[in-house]
Design an enzyme around this catalytic site. Structure first.
Site, PDB file in Angstrom:
ATOM      1  CG  LEU A 107      40.841  47.303  44.097  1.00  0.00           C
ATOM      2  CD1 LEU A 107      41.263  48.477  44.953  1.00  0.00           C
ATOM      3  CD2 LEU A 107      41.436  45.990  44.914  1.00  0.00           C
ATOM      4  CD  GLN A 123      42.912  42.487  27.282  1.00  0.00           C
ATOM      5  OE1 GLN A 123      44.248  42.066  27.800  1.00  0.00           O
ATOM      6  NE2 GLN A 123      42.525  43.283  27.784  1.00  0.00           N
ATOM      7  CB  ALA A 142      47.665  41.568  27.028  1.00  0.00           C
ATOM      8  CE1 TYR A 184      50.948  47.987  28.004  1.00  0.00           C
ATOM      9  CE2 TYR A 184      48.958  47.419  28.857  1.00  0.00           C
ATOM     10  CZ  TYR A 184      50.401  47.523  28.978  1.00  0.00           C
ATOM     11  OH  TYR A 184      50.774  47.102  30.014  1.00  0.00           O
ATOM     12  CB  CYS A 209      50.308  40.042  31.370  1.00  0.00           C
ATOM     13  SG  CYS A 209      49.727  41.263  30.154  1.00  0.00           S
ATOM     14  NE  ARG A 248      44.448  43.844  41.896  1.00  0.00           N
ATOM     15  CZ  ARG A 248      44.429  45.273  42.179  1.00  0.00           C
ATOM     16  NH1 ARG A 248      45.435  45.936  42.629  1.00  0.00           N
ATOM     17  NH2 ARG A 248      43.532  45.905  41.752  1.00  0.00           N
ATOM     18  N   PRO A 303      41.629  39.083  32.019  1.00  0.00           N
ATOM     19  CG  PRO A 303      41.893  40.860  30.357  1.00  0.00           C
ATOM     20  CD  PRO A 303      40.710  40.270  31.264  1.00  0.00           C
TER      21      PRO A 303
HETATM   22  C1  LIG Z   1      48.885  40.001  37.053  1.00  0.00           C
HETATM   23  C2  LIG Z   1      48.176  40.609  36.547  1.00  0.00           C
HETATM   24  C3  LIG Z   1      48.066  40.804  35.194  1.00  0.00           C
HETATM   25  C4  LIG Z   1      47.172  41.728  34.330  1.00  0.00           C
HETATM   26  N1  LIG Z   1      47.209  41.553  33.016  1.00  0.00           N
HETATM   27  C5  LIG Z   1      46.325  42.092  32.219  1.00  0.00           C
HETATM   28  C6  LIG Z   1      46.169  41.863  30.777  1.00  0.00           C
HETATM   29  O1  LIG Z   1      46.822  41.081  30.147  1.00  0.00           O
HETATM   30  N2  LIG Z   1      44.923  42.872  30.353  1.00  0.00           N
HETATM   31  C7  LIG Z   1      44.258  43.519  30.940  1.00  0.00           C
HETATM   32  O2  LIG Z   1      43.362  44.208  30.273  1.00  0.00           O
HETATM   33  N3  LIG Z   1      44.501  43.635  32.360  1.00  0.00           N
HETATM   34  C8  LIG Z   1      45.372  43.152  32.793  1.00  0.00           C
HETATM   35  N4  LIG Z   1      45.525  43.360  34.441  1.00  0.00           N
HETATM   36  C9  LIG Z   1      44.634  44.036  34.838  1.00  0.00           C
HETATM   37  C10 LIG Z   1      43.179  43.069  35.333  1.00  0.00           C
HETATM   38  O3  LIG Z   1      42.668  42.513  34.181  1.00  0.00           O
HETATM   39  C11 LIG Z   1      42.188  44.128  35.827  1.00  0.00           C
HETATM   40  O4  LIG Z   1      41.780  44.960  35.104  1.00  0.00           O
HETATM   41  C12 LIG Z   1      42.929  44.735  37.322  1.00  0.00           C
HETATM   42  O5  LIG Z   1      43.827  44.022  37.853  1.00  0.00           O
HETATM   43  C13 LIG Z   1      41.695  45.144  38.218  1.00  0.00           C
HETATM   44  O6  LIG Z   1      41.016  44.163  38.719  1.00  0.00           O
HETATM   45  P1  LIG Z   1      41.249  43.477  40.135  1.00  0.00           P
HETATM   46  O7  LIG Z   1      41.304  44.356  41.079  1.00  0.00           O
HETATM   47  O8  LIG Z   1      40.261  42.440  40.129  1.00  0.00           O
HETATM   48  O9  LIG Z   1      42.682  42.765  40.055  1.00  0.00           O
HETATM   49  C14 LIG Z   1      46.609  42.339  34.965  1.00  0.00           C
HETATM   50  C15 LIG Z   1      46.185  42.227  36.500  1.00  0.00           C
HETATM   51  C16 LIG Z   1      47.055  41.711  37.028  1.00  0.00           C
HETATM   52  C17 LIG Z   1      46.890  41.661  38.603  1.00  0.00           C
END
Ligand SMILES: Cc1cc2nc3c(=O)[nH]c(=O)nc-3n(C[C@H](O)[C@H](O)[C@H](O)COP(=O)(O)O)c2cc1C
Length: 370
Positions: A301, A100, A57, A182, A25, A324, A23
């Site tokens: 990551l 979510q 979210a 949250y 945002c 990401r 998820p």
């Molecule tokens: C642009 C953006 C928005 C995010 N929004 C949420 C969200 O709405 N809910 C959530 O649980 N995590 C959110 N995260 C966290 C990601 O879901 C994830 O847990 C975190 O980025 C680590 O994963 P990654 O290294 O693949 O980016 C967000 C991350 C990014 C980059």
């Protein structure tokens, strides 16, 4: 045979591979309503090759939004705005769509990240946030109001109402946001929860509200559809929420039929010190899986196909989620399948795309021209 591209059953939902779009945002809604940006974003990643897309979210009441741009599902207008987006996804993609459900608690009324992400005071157009206790996220900030019994009931009911709207929209699965500082995480962590009633103090008391919300959402969502929970496995702060407490939470959730634990970390305190590195949260997914025997999703990551394959093949987690990495490479699932010898679904209009050496990337597809 790739472990990442092997199927998994979550209640009545069978996914063809172990990849979820995490998820994310978008901070781009107006009055909680999705718009053309969400249409573009969601439809793009619905073609990523992941088996499941988790909608960002989605806040269950307006005061529970992190920012004024956050997505919501609390009235007919917010529900209607998501409808054409889901219709388009269903028309062009076989991806499962999770949502979510979230409430920001004391982290509500914030600026969007690109405007600095800090608290918007009520005097500057923000709104009064509510949380477990009148303790601000950051020293010097205005404190949230502590939720009373009526407030707790209202929030619980808002989660239930959103779950019912999600079902009406045809959402395949729900994930409760109990991470990143949250509202539900705020109840769990002794840093943000200073209550002296049955919702604060002992671990059992701090688990109470998140478990009540889980039970209520689980009861409101169809039995055959899965409900998972995203947790912060640690606050990364001495004396805060940690893996041992998360394990107890996961035990309680498992008893109640949770379908996955998505293991993230941090977010409750600006004092956190996070040792970032490739797959840095995978050990949390692994520890929860080993201690509780619950399905886990590893996130954080994870960027490489072989890295994801190793996480699933070695049994550290049942699935991986990428955030990401998916924005960076919106066909991440295709590329991982090509590298690992898996298959992904693609719409017929794209069937001519597989690389020369990987003609069966989309399974048994045919096309002709003259
Ligand atoms: C642009 C953006 C928005 C995010 N929004 C949420 C969200 O709405 N809910 C959530 O649980 N995590 C959110 N995260 C966290 C990601 O879901 C994830 O847990 C975190 O980025 C680590 O994963 P990654 O290294 O693949 O980016 C967000 C991350 C990014 C980059």
């Amino acid at each position: 045979m790739s472990a990442l591209f092997s199927p998994i059953a979550l209640r009545g939902l069978t996914l063809p591979n172990r990849i979820m779009v995490a998820p994310m945002c978008q901070y781009s809604a107006v009055n909680g309503e999705a718009n053309d940006w969400h249409f573009t974003h969601i439809n793009t990643l619905a073609l990523s090759g992941a088996a499941m897309f988790c909608i960002e979210a989605t806040h269950v009441e307006a005061i529970g939004r992190i920012t004024p741009g956050c997505l919501g599902l609390w009235n007919d207008a917010t529900e209607a705005a998501l409808k054409p987006i889901l219709a388009s996804v269903r028309k062009h993609s076989k991806i499962a769509v999770a949502m979510q459900l979230a409430h920001a608690g004391r982290k509500a009324s914030s600026h969007t990240p690109w405007d600095g992400g800090q608290l918007i005071p009520v005097s500057e157009g923000g709104w009064q946030a509510e949380g477990p206790s009148a303790v601000p996220h950051k020293e010097g900030e205005a404190a949230p109001l502590a939720l009373d019994a009526a407030g707790l009931k209202r929030v619980r009911e808002a989660f239930v109402a959103a779950a019912k709207r999600a079902e009406r929209l045809g959402i395949d699965a729900l994930e409760l946001h109990s991470a990143h500082g949250y509202l539900l995480h705020q109840f769990l962590s002794p840093i943000s929860n200073r209550r002296t009633d049955q919702y604060g103090g002992s671990l059992q008391n701090r688990l109470r509200f998140p478990l009540e919300v889980f039970d209520a959402v689980r009861a409101a969502f169809p039995e055959h559809k899965p409900v998972g929970v995203k947790v912060s496995a640690t606050d990364w702060v001495e004396g805060g929420w940690d893996l041992a407490q998360t394990t107890e939470f996961a035990h309680e959730l498992k008893k109640r039929g949770v379908d996955w634990i998505d293991a993230s970390s941090g977010g409750v305190s600006p004092l956190q010190k996070i040792p970032l590195g490739p797959g840095y949260q995978v050990p949390f997914a692994q520890a929860l899986k080993e201690a509780v025997g619950v399905n886990t999703i590893a996130v954080g990551l994870i960027t490489q196909a072989r890295q994801a394959e190793d996480i699933v093949a070695s049994g550290k987690a049942d699935m991986v989620a990428l955030a990401r990495g998916m924005l960076y490479d919106p066909r991440w699932g295709w590329h991982a399948a090509a590298e690992l010898g898996g298959h992904v679904n693609a719409p017929p209009a794209y069937w001519r795309a597989p690389p020369h050496e990987q003609k069966d990337l989309f399974g048994a597809t045919t096309f002709g021209t003259r």
